[in-house]
Scaffold this active site. Sequence first.
Site, mmCIF file in Angstrom:
data_model
loop_
_atom_site.group_PDB
_atom_site.id
_atom_site.type_symbol
_atom_site.label_atom_id
_atom_site.label_comp_id
_atom_site.label_asym_id
_atom_site.label_seq_id
_atom_site.Cartn_x
_atom_site.Cartn_y
_atom_site.Cartn_z
ATOM 1 N N ASP A 16 -5.475 2.586 -10.194
ATOM 2 C CA ASP A 16 -4.891 2.640 -8.859
ATOM 3 C C ASP A 16 -3.399 2.308 -8.873
ATOM 4 O OD1 ASP A 16 -7.390 3.294 -8.011
ATOM 5 O OD2 ASP A 16 -7.728 1.507 -6.804
ATOM 6 N N ARG A 96 -2.492 -14.825 -4.171
ATOM 7 C CA ARG A 96 -1.567 -13.845 -3.601
ATOM 8 C C ARG A 96 -0.176 -14.395 -3.298
ATOM 9 N NH1 ARG A 96 -4.621 -10.955 -6.328
ATOM 10 N NH2 ARG A 96 -6.038 -9.525 -5.290
ATOM 11 N N ASP A 125 -5.570 -8.741 1.580
ATOM 12 C CA ASP A 125 -4.469 -8.935 0.637
ATOM 13 C C ASP A 125 -3.150 -8.344 1.132
ATOM 14 O OD1 ASP A 125 -5.825 -10.446 -1.196
ATOM 15 O OD2 ASP A 125 -6.370 -8.771 -2.484
ATOM 16 N N SER A 179 -15.638 -3.189 -6.755
ATOM 17 C CA SER A 179 -14.257 -3.593 -7.006
ATOM 18 C C SER A 179 -14.226 -5.045 -7.470
ATOM 19 C CB SER A 179 -13.440 -3.436 -5.718
ATOM 20 O OG SER A 179 -12.148 -3.978 -5.875
#
Length: 405
Positions: A16, A96, A125, A179
């Site tokens: 990705d 993050r 996110d 995922s």
Amino acid sequence: MADVKKVVLAYSGGLDTSIILKWLQVTYGAEVVTFTADLGQGEELGPARRKAEMLGIKQIYIEDLREEFVRDFVFPMFRMNALYEGVYLLGTSIARPLIAKRLVEIAHETGADAIAHGATGKGNDQVRFELTAYALDPNIKVIAPWREWEFKSRTDLIDFAEKNQIPVPRDKVGEAPFSVDANLLHSSSEGKVLEDPAKEPPPYVFMRTIAPEEAPDTPTYVTVGFEKGDAVSVDGVRLSPAELLTKLNELGRDNGIGRIDLVENRFVGMKSRGIYETPGGTILLAAHRAIESLTLDREAAHLKDSLMPRYAELVYYGFWFAPEREMLQALVDRSQEHVEGEVRLKLYKGNVIVVGRESPKSLYSDALVTFEDDRGAYDQKDAAGFIRLNALRLRTLSARKRRFS
């Protein structure tokens, strides 16, 4: 963003983000700088560098941030015993702000016009990355390809990859089974085979822990030492923050500890089902609460517990660099001044059992709690007046109820 000439991309090296890298080059005609953070995800980062080089990237940042991650983000959060919705140990959420902070710093170092991330428009996110970026640089430009590009499906992405000579791993052709996000604190799995919350997750989803029923029949004992609220040693051996969490992860993995199956409320408004594995963090939380039980004053502990859900929400929503989180952190850090000592735990088939705790700054008094002769340390007759005073308003309310019922 027509004036964007240089972009710093949060780059994993996976399919990705490789597609995003090429899409930025094609769509914006921009030079791309890649940034890959080693947060203890357990993957070799060499392939990320080689793939970035293959795609023509000249400035490649690959940084080991494990110590900073645990020291400056995980440990401060664990001083609060933060759990989102009472269960989630915030493993993805807390990573993050560190990644976004370095994106902004690298943008400044390289003279980039913007940063870019691979978060989708449905998830948390995107919010975490961008709130952090704007908190650190109000003028930063942020590119979120999943909210901009024309691709509608996994097939579209793979077609783009093949047209642009981006290698497509065999297991990425078609629909991925689920995922995964991972770092030193946890791994999380979402989507596809996990989307039905009524179905038990298949065993192959779990990657950080053995199944509790397959764990050893003999318990493992471990002692965790604390100073000022932070874990500093395991079984008497002082370790750096990242080393300590790595050690606890190993112990948790081998004893089937830290699995949760959670339906959570995302910040953007939808519910999602996730499978989380936080072996070392689960041990650390139990140990920290145990040492606090000895060393924190009752009202301080209760105040801290009452503020915990708000703190956890701020981390989950992406407000790590917001003033309210920093204010709460100052309160929490002040509470940890005397939180030191050792906690002994028994790890057994998915369970973390506290079996002992001691501290030179303990508030626990044998003389006060003993059922034997307390030698005058506590006069039980005093309790009668204490109860009468606390019952005064209740008796007054009861009397009025009797008069008018």
